[in-house]
Design a protein around this motif. Structure first.
Motif, PDB file in Angstrom:
ATOM      1  N   VAL A  66       0.771  -1.247  -0.010  1.00 21.73           N
ATOM      2  CA  VAL A  66      -0.018   0.151   0.198  1.00 21.73           C
ATOM      3  C   VAL A  66       0.813   0.975  -0.171  1.00 21.73           C
ATOM      4  CG1 VAL A  66      -1.500   1.431   1.422  1.00 21.73           C
ATOM      5  CG2 VAL A  66      -1.896  -1.272   1.246  1.00 21.73           C
ATOM      6  N   ALA A  67       2.020   1.475   1.168  1.00 20.66           N
ATOM      7  CA  ALA A  67       3.524   1.934   1.067  1.00 20.66           C
ATOM      8  C   ALA A  67       3.415   3.490  -0.186  1.00 20.66           C
ATOM      9  CB  ALA A  67       3.848   2.465   1.866  1.00 20.66           C
ATOM     10  N   GLU A  68       3.882   1.819  -1.345  1.00 22.78           N
ATOM     11  CA  GLU A  68       4.339   1.910  -2.209  1.00 22.78           C
ATOM     12  C   GLU A  68       3.420   2.476  -2.887  1.00 22.78           C
ATOM     13  OE1 GLU A  68       5.316  -1.286  -4.127  1.00 22.78           O
ATOM     14  OE2 GLU A  68       7.583  -2.225  -2.201  1.00 22.78           O
ATOM     15  N   LEU A  69       2.230   2.638  -3.350  1.00 15.47           N
ATOM     16  CA  LEU A  69       0.741   3.927  -3.856  1.00 15.47           C
ATOM     17  C   LEU A  69       0.577   4.886  -3.769  1.00 15.47           C
ATOM     18  CD1 LEU A  69      -1.334   0.621  -5.808  1.00 15.47           C
ATOM     19  CD2 LEU A  69       0.780   1.649  -6.784  1.00 15.47           C
TER      20      LEU A  69
ATOM     21  N   ASP B 203      -5.617   0.970  -1.265  1.00 10.47           N
ATOM     22  CA  ASP B 203      -5.620   0.068  -0.241  1.00 10.47           C
ATOM     23  C   ASP B 203      -5.176  -1.426  -0.694  1.00 10.47           C
ATOM     24  OD1 ASP B 203      -7.677  -0.826  -2.182  1.00 10.47           O
ATOM     25  OD2 ASP B 203      -9.345  -0.402  -1.134  1.00 10.47           O
ATOM     26  N   LEU B 204      -5.361  -2.574  -0.243  1.00  7.66           N
ATOM     27  CA  LEU B 204      -5.144  -4.207  -0.677  1.00  7.66           C
ATOM     28  C   LEU B 204      -5.091  -4.240  -2.152  1.00  7.66           C
ATOM     29  CD1 LEU B 204      -2.284  -6.055  -0.144  1.00  7.66           C
ATOM     30  CD2 LEU B 204      -3.927  -7.496   0.811  1.00  7.66           C
ATOM     31  N   GLU B 205      -6.747  -3.681  -2.556  1.00  2.09           N
ATOM     32  CA  GLU B 205      -7.075  -4.637  -3.299  1.00  2.09           C
ATOM     33  C   GLU B 205      -6.473  -3.549  -4.328  1.00  2.09           C
ATOM     34  OE1 GLU B 205     -11.421  -3.413  -5.331  1.00  2.09           O
ATOM     35  OE2 GLU B 205     -11.756  -5.509  -4.023  1.00  2.09           O
ATOM     36  N   ASP B 206      -6.687  -1.905  -4.423  1.00  2.58           N
ATOM     37  CA  ASP B 206      -5.180  -1.570  -5.509  1.00  2.58           C
ATOM     38  C   ASP B 206      -4.137  -1.548  -5.826  1.00  2.58           C
ATOM     39  OD1 ASP B 206      -7.118   0.837  -6.115  1.00  2.58           O
ATOM     40  OD2 ASP B 206      -7.092   0.880  -4.198  1.00  2.58           O
TER      41      ASP B 206
ATOM     42  N   VAL C 217      -6.710   4.785 -11.512  1.00  3.60           N
ATOM     43  CA  VAL C 217      -5.844   5.335 -12.638  1.00  3.60           C
ATOM     44  C   VAL C 217      -3.887   5.296 -11.494  1.00  3.60           C
ATOM     45  CG1 VAL C 217      -4.253   6.730 -14.286  1.00  3.60           C
ATOM     46  CG2 VAL C 217      -6.876   6.059 -13.997  1.00  3.60           C
ATOM     47  N   HIS C 218      -2.359   4.612 -11.960  1.00  6.48           N
ATOM     48  CA  HIS C 218      -1.668   4.947 -11.276  1.00  6.48           C
ATOM     49  C   HIS C 218      -0.417   5.575 -12.804  1.00  6.48           C
ATOM     50  CE1 HIS C 218       2.426   3.813 -10.539  1.00  6.48           C
ATOM     51  NE2 HIS C 218       2.349   3.727  -9.356  1.00  6.48           N
ATOM     52  N   HIS C 219      -0.567   6.856 -12.135  1.00  5.45           N
ATOM     53  CA  HIS C 219       0.388   7.639 -12.301  1.00  5.45           C
ATOM     54  C   HIS C 219       0.804   8.469 -11.108  1.00  5.45           C
ATOM     55  CE1 HIS C 219       1.565  10.860 -15.150  1.00  5.45           C
ATOM     56  NE2 HIS C 219       0.541   9.986 -15.881  1.00  5.45           N
ATOM     57  N   PHE C 220       2.496   8.850 -11.584  1.00 10.50           N
ATOM     58  CA  PHE C 220       3.298  10.174 -10.345  1.00 10.50           C
ATOM     59  C   PHE C 220       2.966  11.292 -10.519  1.00 10.50           C
ATOM     60  CE2 PHE C 220       5.902   6.510 -11.951  1.00 10.50           C
ATOM     61  CZ  PHE C 220       6.711   5.864 -10.957  1.00 10.50           C
ATOM     62  N   GLU C 221       1.328  11.831 -10.726  1.00 13.51           N
ATOM     63  CA  GLU C 221       0.977  13.063 -10.889  1.00 13.51           C
ATOM     64  C   GLU C 221      -0.400  12.882 -11.639  1.00 13.51           C
ATOM     65  OE1 GLU C 221       2.675  15.249 -14.677  1.00 13.51           O
ATOM     66  OE2 GLU C 221       3.572  15.906 -13.019  1.00 13.51           O
ATOM     67  N   ALA C 222      -1.388  14.154 -11.248  1.00 13.53           N
ATOM     68  CA  ALA C 222      -2.279  13.605 -11.817  1.00 13.53           C
ATOM     69  C   ALA C 222      -2.604  13.947 -13.414  1.00 13.53           C
ATOM     70  CB  ALA C 222      -3.859  15.518 -11.444  1.00 13.53           C
TER      71      ALA C 222
END
Length: 297
Positions: free
Chosen positions: A221-224, A277-280, A261-266
């Motif tokens: 979770v912390a990595e995301l 959460d863990l599902e993500d 969406v996974h992205h480093f900024e908006a």
């Protein structure tokens, strides 16, 4: 007690590569094995349980070569498969006693003592004289774990144990697993993220026969954190977003699609940060593995 798996691979005669060089180290306690259907979870668990041979690789259980010493491993093993048969007209007591004999517990006094303890532990004492054909799904699963616990195993493998259970039976079964998962290795194979979130201090994600993540839930979770964004979108937008961004999941909220969406900024107007959460974590690694496989193809 430690279970060590190295370079485990399996390809079936029809060409399906179920396992691709799996490496895992599992210590005592609850360990979650997450993955979608067809990811290779059952193949991995059946191989650890000495029920099928890999094409290559090694498995060590506390210094015991699992692939070369199957009878010795089975003495230390408790296994609850995804589907198992019970004679419906027999009582739970008769069933458990029968499996105790098969497990090698031939002394009648010792068998009675184990049955008493396991019926109490699984909360089936009041139903011990009843035919198992009338048991609910949760009761059958609890009887299955009682069978798996015969002989005080050091390694317990449970495959999709809460699939199909109602919420009450699911929580009862998870509480039972948590009670036994301290001094022994318990591998919980499932596609239900909540089961792992509730029980397991360590877990791995299996996708396409490969381990794509292993670690603690909170670390995943912390990595995301700070890299996850959400937005309500129109259905017509989904193909364009999926082509342009790493969409890890799409959920319906009051009938409207909401993308994560996974992205480093908006990634664009209208996106807002969301706490992962863990599902993500699960969906991020599954979709990432799919994207990498598509690029390599």
């Amino acid at each position: 007690m430690r279970l060590t798996i190295r370079d485990l691979s399996k390809t079936y005669p029809n060409g399906v590569r179920a396992l691709r060089g799996v490496d895992l180290t599992i210590d005592a306690g609850m360990f979650g094995l997450l993955g979608p259907n067809g990811a290779g979870k059952s193949t991995l668990m059946r191989t650890i349980a000495t029920l099928q041979e890999p094409d290559r690789g090694a498995i060590d259980l506390g210094g015991l070569d699992v692939l070369r010493n199957k009878p010795a491993v089975r003495e230390r093993l408790g296994y609850l498969p995804q589907e198992f048969g019970l004679y419906p007209n027999l009582s739970a007591e008769h069933v458990l006693d029968h499996f105790a004999v098969l497990k090698g517990i031939t002394d009648a006094r010792e068998r009675r003592a184990q049955l008493e303890f396991l019926f109490e532990q699984t909360n089936l004492g009041a139903a011990r004289k009843l035919a198992v054909g009338g048991f609910s799904g949760g009761m059958k699963q609890r009887l299955g774990i009682a069978i798996a616990l015969l002989g005080a195993p050091r390694l317990i493998i449970v495959d999709e144990p809460t699939a199909g259970l109602d919420p009450t039976e699911r929580h009862r079964f998870l509480n039972l697993l948590s009670d036994i998962g301290h001094d022994v290795i318990v591998i919980l194979g499932t596609h239900i993220v909540e089961d792992v979130a509730e029980l397991c201090p360590k877990f791995a994600i299996l996708a396409g026969g490969e381990i794509v993540y292993t670690g603690a839930p909170e670390a995943g979770v912390a990595e995301l954190r700070g890299r996850l964004w959400r937005r309500v979108v129109a259905k017509a937008e989904l193909p364009e977003l999926a082509a342009r961004l790493h969409v890890i999941s799409t959920r319906l909220v009051t009938g409207r699609p909401v993308v994560h969406v996974h992205h480093f900024e908006a990634p664009g107007p209208g996106f807002e940060p969301v706490a992962p959460d863990l599902e993500d974590v699960y969906f991020y690694h599954i979709t990432r593995a799919t994207r990498l496989a598509a690029r390599a193809a």
